[in-house]
Design an enzyme around this catalytic site. Sequence first.
Site, mmCIF file in Angstrom:
data_model
loop_
_atom_site.group_PDB
_atom_site.id
_atom_site.type_symbol
_atom_site.label_atom_id
_atom_site.label_comp_id
_atom_site.label_asym_id
_atom_site.label_seq_id
_atom_site.Cartn_x
_atom_site.Cartn_y
_atom_site.Cartn_z
ATOM 1 N N PHE A 1 -15.273 24.539 -18.318
ATOM 2 C CA PHE A 1 -15.946 25.702 -17.776
ATOM 3 C C PHE A 1 -15.018 26.428 -16.816
ATOM 4 C CE2 PHE A 1 -19.579 22.819 -18.594
ATOM 5 C CZ PHE A 1 -20.267 23.620 -19.482
ATOM 6 N N GLY A 2 -15.252 27.714 -16.651
ATOM 7 C CA GLY A 2 -14.513 28.416 -15.625
ATOM 8 C C GLY A 2 -14.282 29.873 -15.948
ATOM 9 N N ASN A 25 -20.523 27.308 -15.204
ATOM 10 C CA ASN A 25 -21.489 26.240 -15.045
ATOM 11 C C ASN A 25 -21.686 25.984 -13.558
ATOM 12 O OD1 ASN A 25 -23.212 24.188 -15.754
ATOM 13 N ND2 ASN A 25 -21.595 22.691 -16.006
ATOM 14 N N ASP A 66 -15.206 29.001 -6.162
ATOM 15 C CA ASP A 66 -14.584 27.699 -6.411
ATOM 16 C C ASP A 66 -13.448 27.920 -7.392
ATOM 17 O OD1 ASP A 66 -13.929 25.058 -6.811
ATOM 18 O OD2 ASP A 66 -15.602 24.665 -8.147
ATOM 19 N N HIS A 80 -7.189 25.852 -14.802
ATOM 20 C CA HIS A 80 -6.962 24.922 -15.901
ATOM 21 C C HIS A 80 -5.673 25.308 -16.596
ATOM 22 C CE1 HIS A 80 -11.035 23.318 -15.559
ATOM 23 N NE2 HIS A 80 -11.450 24.568 -15.420
#
Length: 97
Positions: free
Chosen positions: A47-48, A2, A29, A33
């Site tokens: 997201f990720g 995202n 970035d 998590h």
Amino acid sequence: MNPPLAAREDREALLAGLADGTVDAIATDHAPHEPATKDVEFDRAPFGILGFETALALALEHWSTPAALSLMRMVELFTAVRAGSRRREQNRRGASR
């Protein structure tokens, strides 16, 4: 991911900017998590994706050609600007002490 990957025209414009120097760095970035937060239903997970690993793999696959970016230029884009800004920050801190 995202925001999602952009349209073809946006990706082509990004590559042109990297090639002509308008864009002078590639960065990711990194926002890890905990596994438990990812082990849920897809639409509830944060997201990720793996940042640097994904960026480097995509850059090597899609941009590392003589017509796009040389490998040396790609390495510079991932490292040189950040290293320079880090040195400037360290020098600024040292000067203010």
